[in-house]
Design a protein around this motif. Structure first.
Motif, PDB file in Angstrom:
ATOM      1  N   LYS A   3      -5.335  49.688 -12.160  1.00  0.00           N
ATOM      2  CA  LYS A   3      -6.302  48.295 -11.207  1.00  0.00           C
ATOM      3  C   LYS A   3      -7.153  49.758 -10.909  1.00  0.00           C
ATOM      4  N   ILE A   4      -8.422  49.628 -10.504  1.00  0.00           N
ATOM      5  CA  ILE A   4      -9.805  50.652  -9.757  1.00  0.00           C
ATOM      6  C   ILE A   4      -9.197  50.678  -8.383  1.00  0.00           C
ATOM      7  N   VAL A   5      -8.686  51.467  -8.544  1.00  0.00           N
ATOM      8  CA  VAL A   5      -9.055  52.557  -7.037  1.00  0.00           C
ATOM      9  C   VAL A   5     -10.286  52.718  -6.189  1.00  0.00           C
ATOM     10  N   GLU A   6     -10.878  53.570  -7.032  1.00  0.00           N
ATOM     11  CA  GLU A   6     -12.228  53.643  -6.640  1.00  0.00           C
ATOM     12  C   GLU A   6     -12.880  53.325  -7.915  1.00  0.00           C
ATOM     13  N   LYS A   7     -14.789  52.944  -6.952  1.00  0.00           N
ATOM     14  CA  LYS A   7     -15.411  52.374  -7.581  1.00  0.00           C
ATOM     15  C   LYS A   7     -16.698  52.632  -6.988  1.00  0.00           C
ATOM     16  N   THR A   8     -17.374  54.105  -7.759  1.00  0.00           N
ATOM     17  CA  THR A   8     -19.127  54.432  -7.489  1.00  0.00           C
ATOM     18  C   THR A   8     -19.754  54.021  -8.341  1.00  0.00           C
ATOM     19  N   GLU A   9     -20.953  53.787  -7.761  1.00  0.00           N
ATOM     20  CA  GLU A   9     -22.328  53.525  -8.920  1.00  0.00           C
ATOM     21  C   GLU A   9     -22.950  55.045  -8.429  1.00  0.00           C
ATOM     22  N   LEU A  10     -23.267  55.581  -9.858  1.00  0.00           N
ATOM     23  CA  LEU A  10     -24.043  56.418 -10.101  1.00  0.00           C
ATOM     24  C   LEU A  10     -26.182  55.796 -10.436  1.00  0.00           C
ATOM     25  N   SER A  11     -25.838  54.919 -10.821  1.00  0.00           N
ATOM     26  CA  SER A  11     -27.461  54.874 -10.976  1.00  0.00           C
ATOM     27  C   SER A  11     -27.338  53.023 -10.999  1.00  0.00           C
ATOM     28  N   GLU A  12     -28.411  52.656 -11.795  1.00  0.00           N
ATOM     29  CA  GLU A  12     -28.203  51.004 -11.609  1.00  0.00           C
ATOM     30  C   GLU A  12     -27.310  50.373 -12.584  1.00  0.00           C
ATOM     31  N   THR A  13     -27.874  51.289 -13.814  1.00  0.00           N
ATOM     32  CA  THR A  13     -26.679  51.072 -15.187  1.00  0.00           C
ATOM     33  C   THR A  13     -24.926  51.791 -15.103  1.00  0.00           C
ATOM     34  N   ILE A  14     -24.942  52.994 -14.326  1.00  0.00           N
ATOM     35  CA  ILE A  14     -23.867  53.827 -14.722  1.00  0.00           C
ATOM     36  C   ILE A  14     -23.011  53.499 -13.512  1.00  0.00           C
ATOM     37  N   SER A  15     -21.765  53.351 -14.060  1.00  0.00           N
ATOM     38  CA  SER A  15     -20.677  53.700 -12.550  1.00  0.00           C
ATOM     39  C   SER A  15     -19.317  54.310 -13.179  1.00  0.00           C
ATOM     40  N   GLN A  16     -19.383  54.686 -12.093  1.00  0.00           N
ATOM     41  CA  GLN A  16     -17.627  55.334 -12.270  1.00  0.00           C
ATOM     42  C   GLN A  16     -16.817  54.709 -11.792  1.00  0.00           C
ATOM     43  N   HIS A  17     -15.402  54.810 -12.389  1.00  0.00           N
ATOM     44  CA  HIS A  17     -14.153  54.055 -12.335  1.00  0.00           C
ATOM     45  C   HIS A  17     -13.263  55.179 -11.698  1.00  0.00           C
ATOM     46  N   VAL A  18     -11.985  54.629 -10.813  1.00  0.00           N
ATOM     47  CA  VAL A  18     -10.928  56.030 -10.848  1.00  0.00           C
ATOM     48  C   VAL A  18     -10.202  54.650 -10.912  1.00  0.00           C
ATOM     49  N   ILE A  19      -8.822  55.107 -12.113  1.00  0.00           N
ATOM     50  CA  ILE A  19      -8.376  53.490 -12.686  1.00  0.00           C
ATOM     51  C   ILE A  19      -6.846  54.493 -12.067  1.00  0.00           C
ATOM     52  N   TYR A  20      -5.845  53.440 -11.446  1.00  0.00           N
ATOM     53  CA  TYR A  20      -4.678  54.256 -11.620  1.00  0.00           C
ATOM     54  C   TYR A  20      -3.845  53.812 -13.021  1.00  0.00           C
ATOM     55  N   ALA A  21      -3.865  55.521 -13.770  1.00  0.00           N
ATOM     56  CA  ALA A  21      -2.921  54.882 -14.758  1.00  0.00           C
ATOM     57  C   ALA A  21      -2.321  55.950 -15.329  1.00  0.00           C
ATOM     58  N   PRO A  22      -1.045  56.444 -14.666  1.00  0.00           N
ATOM     59  CA  PRO A  22      -0.195  57.780 -14.422  1.00  0.00           C
ATOM     60  C   PRO A  22       0.438  58.151 -15.328  1.00  0.00           C
ATOM     61  N   LEU A  23       0.634  56.733 -16.657  1.00  0.00           N
ATOM     62  CA  LEU A  23       1.084  57.462 -18.067  1.00  0.00           C
ATOM     63  C   LEU A  23       0.089  58.254 -19.262  1.00  0.00           C
ATOM     64  N   ILE A  24      -0.446  58.037 -19.096  1.00  0.00           N
ATOM     65  CA  ILE A  24      -2.627  58.742 -19.242  1.00  0.00           C
ATOM     66  C   ILE A  24      -2.924  60.200 -18.496  1.00  0.00           C
ATOM     67  N   ALA A  25      -2.811  60.214 -16.997  1.00  0.00           N
ATOM     68  CA  ALA A  25      -3.134  60.637 -16.843  1.00  0.00           C
ATOM     69  C   ALA A  25      -2.098  62.122 -16.929  1.00  0.00           C
ATOM     70  N   ASN A 135     -35.115  60.100 -17.312  1.00  0.00           N
ATOM     71  CA  ASN A 135     -35.516  60.096 -15.969  1.00  0.00           C
ATOM     72  C   ASN A 135     -34.506  60.959 -15.136  1.00  0.00           C
ATOM     73  N   LYS A 136     -34.735  60.713 -13.466  1.00  0.00           N
ATOM     74  CA  LYS A 136     -34.330  60.827 -12.666  1.00  0.00           C
ATOM     75  C   LYS A 136     -33.008  60.231 -12.848  1.00  0.00           C
ATOM     76  N   GLY A 137     -33.247  58.798 -12.284  1.00  0.00           N
ATOM     77  CA  GLY A 137     -32.348  57.699 -12.021  1.00  0.00           C
ATOM     78  C   GLY A 137     -31.501  57.886 -13.203  1.00  0.00           C
ATOM     79  N   LEU A 138     -31.023  58.221 -14.329  1.00  0.00           N
ATOM     80  CA  LEU A 138     -30.253  58.305 -14.962  1.00  0.00           C
ATOM     81  C   LEU A 138     -29.372  59.574 -15.159  1.00  0.00           C
TER      82      LEU A 138
END
Length: 281
Positions: A3-25, A135-138
């Protein structure tokens, strides 16, 4: 399902996903990556871990929408799930006290550089970062990198920091007598190649995180083969971090371009189909 517990759009094409994966973490280290699938039948995409929180059981990934599969992944919303998140994979970076460590990140490669710079900071190193983007957006994670040490920003168009290339800023550091004790570079292949060429006359140990075509991520398929010191290595198990001065970047460029036309056609077809579906609703 992851599950994606948080998602943030960093730019038009770049996204940050915080995913629940306890064994990997619980087992993640700087330099590790995971392989994602967004759906059944979807492409397997390798993505380096940006952050992880064993207490929360989460891992943080930053994805740039370049082709069809990464565009599909960034279309997922908070509360949606990835079908597969396999990892942690690869060989973690050896963390030691070099003295002054220079991190050179380009575009979304800055995301992959961040946990490595943080680990070296925690080990007592002085951190200097050169962050480049078209550019600044990336440009991403500038604030987070600044918390670790000095940051120099370059953009191709001059919209943020100085106009020019990351190697221009590198050469200025050497000219000022501020050459680092080690360099770690992550970003577009041509950028990493020229970072290695710029540091070679100074004999500064330089390491690059390589991003070849990758399928299974366990060394079985050979798709991620790279040439290091004239010998074959697999980025998924021997890397992804390698001695940049021993890396055949030209061969890597050729291999990563092998399916470029098919990737372009797939993205164009996805865009057409997606527009049609939107029109029906």
């Amino acid at each position: 399902m992851y599950k994606i517990v948080e998602k943030t759009e960093l730019s038009e094409t770049i996204s940050q996903h915080v995913i629940y994966a306890p064994l990997i973490a619980a087992k993640a280290k700087a330099g590790h990556f995971v392989i994602l699938r967004s759906r059944e039948g979807g492409e397997r995409i390798p993505v380096t871990l940006v952050d992880w929180n064993p207490e929360r059981g989460t891992v943080t990934l930053i994805i740039q929408a370049i082709g069809k599969s990464t565009t599909e992944m960034n279309a997922l919303k908070q509360g949606d799930s990835f079908l597969d998140v396999a990892g942690p994979l690869g060989t973690p970076v050896e963390i030691k006290n070099w003295g002054t460590v220079l991190g050179v990140g380009g575009g979304v490669g800055i995301a992959e550089l961040y946990p490595i710079a943080r680990a070296y900071k925690e080990a007592g190193n002085k951190i200097v970062s050169i962050l480049g983007a078209r550019n600044k957006g990336l440009l991403i994670l500038e604030k987070e990198m600044a918390e670790l040490g000095e940051v120099i920003v370059t953009t191709d168009d001059g919209s943020a920091g100085r106009k020019g290339l990351v190697t221009d800023a590198m050469n200025d550091l050497y000219a000022a007598g501020r050459g680092p004790d080690a360099i770690f570079t992550i970003g577009p292949i041509p950028m990493m190649k020229f970072v290695a060429l710029a540091s070679l006359p100074h004999k500064t140990p330089t390491f690059a995180s390589l991003n070849p075509v990758m399928l299974d991520g366990t060394g079985m398929c050979g798709g991620c083969r790279v040439e290091i010191g004239g010998k074959p290595k697999f980025a998924c198990v021997d890397g992804p971090m390698f001695d940049a001065h021993q890396t055949n970047f030209d061969a890597l460029l050729k291999r990563t371009a092998a399916y470029r036309e098919q990737e372009k056609e797939s993205l164009e077809r996805y865009a057409r189909d997606h527009q049609c579906r939107i029109g029906l609703h």
